[in-house]
Scaffold this active site. Structure first.
Site, mmCIF file in Angstrom:
data_model
loop_
_atom_site.group_PDB
_atom_site.id
_atom_site.type_symbol
_atom_site.label_atom_id
_atom_site.label_comp_id
_atom_site.label_asym_id
_atom_site.label_seq_id
_atom_site.Cartn_x
_atom_site.Cartn_y
_atom_site.Cartn_z
ATOM 1 N N LEU A 1 0.811 -1.217 0.000
ATOM 2 C CA LEU A 1 0.000 0.000 0.000
ATOM 3 C C LEU A 1 0.846 1.269 0.000
ATOM 4 O O LEU A 1 0.309 2.365 -0.138
ATOM 5 C CB LEU A 1 -0.967 -0.005 1.189
ATOM 6 C CG LEU A 1 -2.029 -1.114 1.144
ATOM 7 C CD1 LEU A 1 -2.922 -1.060 2.373
ATOM 8 C CD2 LEU A 1 -2.865 -1.034 -0.127
ATOM 9 N N ASP B 1 0.447 -9.816 -4.837
ATOM 10 C CA ASP B 1 1.694 -9.038 -4.735
ATOM 11 C C ASP B 1 1.519 -7.690 -5.443
ATOM 12 O O ASP B 1 2.393 -7.215 -6.174
ATOM 13 C CB ASP B 1 2.888 -9.798 -5.312
ATOM 14 C CG ASP B 1 4.235 -9.172 -4.950
ATOM 15 O OD1 ASP B 1 4.245 -8.198 -4.158
ATOM 16 O OD2 ASP B 1 5.273 -9.627 -5.464
#
Length: 422
Positions: free
Chosen positions: A62, A304
């Site tokens: 993130l 991922d």
């Protein structure tokens, strides 16, 4: 507040059936046929659609704090909600890295402030998330809210350090989540050491750089009794090592990514959107991953999701940074290329994207009475083209741009609240 989802085909552990879903006070109260609408103020028509437990991705970047020009908690969780995800585990390659409770708190504040869906942060294995040196105070990080421990992006290079980390994690009942990469076996490559590299003059990354560290860690996990999870498995050797370890009773689980299941190095193009770590491997590796998914060796699918700026991904195969985005493409790509051809059933795909990740990582939510109503509603018939320009993620680099796919999430709920709707 009550909500009633009617008319849909609803996921159950034994298959999909035409069942309504009643939600009250944020939880699933009842699943059954033709439930009464009289006491539900909000009836949502899901006719022609499939109701599934929200997807859970245990491997997401993130980028906040420290790299918000690539992604933020707000944009990353919006992308997740759009993709049908209700839970994300956020990797620790941040600035500051979550190697102390104080550093973890910086990330947790951004999550509390901006997350649209559930986010579970990892703590680092090593101080500074370097893959070397001092092991973190895992007890303090665990108490502060770390879901597990990882140095993703770096393999722990010293065997004695990984042994120490596993002993500490085992004592806490926590899990080590390992990026396996032996840096002594790297030669500065940027794609798989395979047919495409040989044909186009690229420097390759050997399969051994992954599987040799998997082999080492499985031995350590067996010695310590630690729960051990292998990130983004990409090689046939890793699959076989994990299969054998499971047969011996080692407490190991693993994930692979959508791109490793539907692409191989022969699909590479001279474009940074095909560059990730580990790289796309050979056909035989892809086939081994699919076989592992089918026999349970590969427990789950994780994206991922690794956004970068357009400039960082626009330097070609050799010079672009490694990483692609995946939250908004995972389900349609896998549904189109694995379920529709009959490689997996829809039930198996939902299990690998939702049920199994929750089981292994202890994540909240689901689609059964008593659980928080974290779910997604899928439309499976309409064909459309993947267009990165429409992504809610700040990242745009995907090898699937322009692909024609079926399978679109139309609504996402977390605790019975609609957090995204088409």
């Amino acid at each position: 507040m009550k909500r009633l989802l009617v008319g849909g085909m609803t996921y159950t552990p034994t298959g999909f059936f035409p069942l309504d879903v009643l939600i009250e006070d944020g939880c699933v109260v009842r699943i059954g046929r033709e439930l009464s609408r009289s006491d539900s103020p909000a009836v949502l028509d899901c006719s022609g659609k499939y109701i599934v437990p929200g997807f859970a991705d245990v491997h997401v970047h993130l980028r906040e704090p420290g790299f918000s020009y690539k992604e933020t908690v707000a944009t990353g969780t919006a992308a997740g909600a759009r993709g049908g995800y209700t839970a994300l585990c956020s990797m620790p390659n941040l600035n500051p890295p979550p190697d102390t409770p104080e550093h973890l708190a910086v990330e947790q504040e951004a999550i509390r402030r901006d997350a649209r869906i559930r986010v579970y942060p990892y703590g680092c294995i090593t101080m500074g998330q370097t893959g070397r040196g001092e092991v973190t105070d895992m007890a303090a990080l665990s108490q502060a809210g770390a879901v597990a421990f990882s140095d993703d992006g770096k393999g722990v290079q010293q065997e004695e350090r990984m042994h120490e980390a596993m002993e500490r994690a085992a004592a806490l009942g926590q899990m080590i989540v390992a990026h396996c990469e032996d840096e002594s076996l790297l030669t500065g490559g940027w794609i798989h050491e395979g047919v495409y590299a040989a044909a186009h003059g690229h420097k390759g990354i050997s399969s051994a750089s992954e599987w040799k560290q998997v082999e080492r860690d499985l031995k350590l996990a067996e010695e310590t009794g630690c729960r051990y999870h292998v990130c983004h498995v990409s090689t046939k050797e890793s699959v076989e090592l994990i299969r054998q370890a499971k047969a011996r009773g080692v407490r190991v689980t693993c994930e692979t990514g959508p791109h490793y299941l539907v692409l191989c190095d022969e699909d590479l193009q001279e474009d940074g959107r095909f560059k990730m770590n580990p790289p796309l491997r050979g056909k035989e590796d892809r086939d081994a991953l699919i076989a592992g998914l089918l026999d349970g060796t590969v427990d789950m699918i994780a994206t991922d999701h690794a956004p970068h700026s357009a400039e960082e991904k626009g330097r070609g195969l050799e010079k672009s940074l490694m990483g692609i985005v995946g939250l908004e493409t995972a389900f349609p790509v896998l549904y189109t290329h694995l379920v529709l051809p009959g490689v997996l059933t829809l039930e198996q795909l939902v299990e690998r994207m939702s049920v199994r990740p929750r089981q292994v990582f202890g994540l909240a939510g689901g689609l059964e009475p008593g659980q928080p109503a974290d779910l997604a509603v899928l439309e499976l018939t309409e064909e459309y083209e993947i267009d990165p320009g429409t992504f809610l993620s700040m990242g745009r680099a995907t090898p699937f741009a322009g692909w024609k796919v079926r399978g679109r999430n139309t609504m996402t709920m977390v605790e019975g609240q609609i957090v995204w709707q088409e």
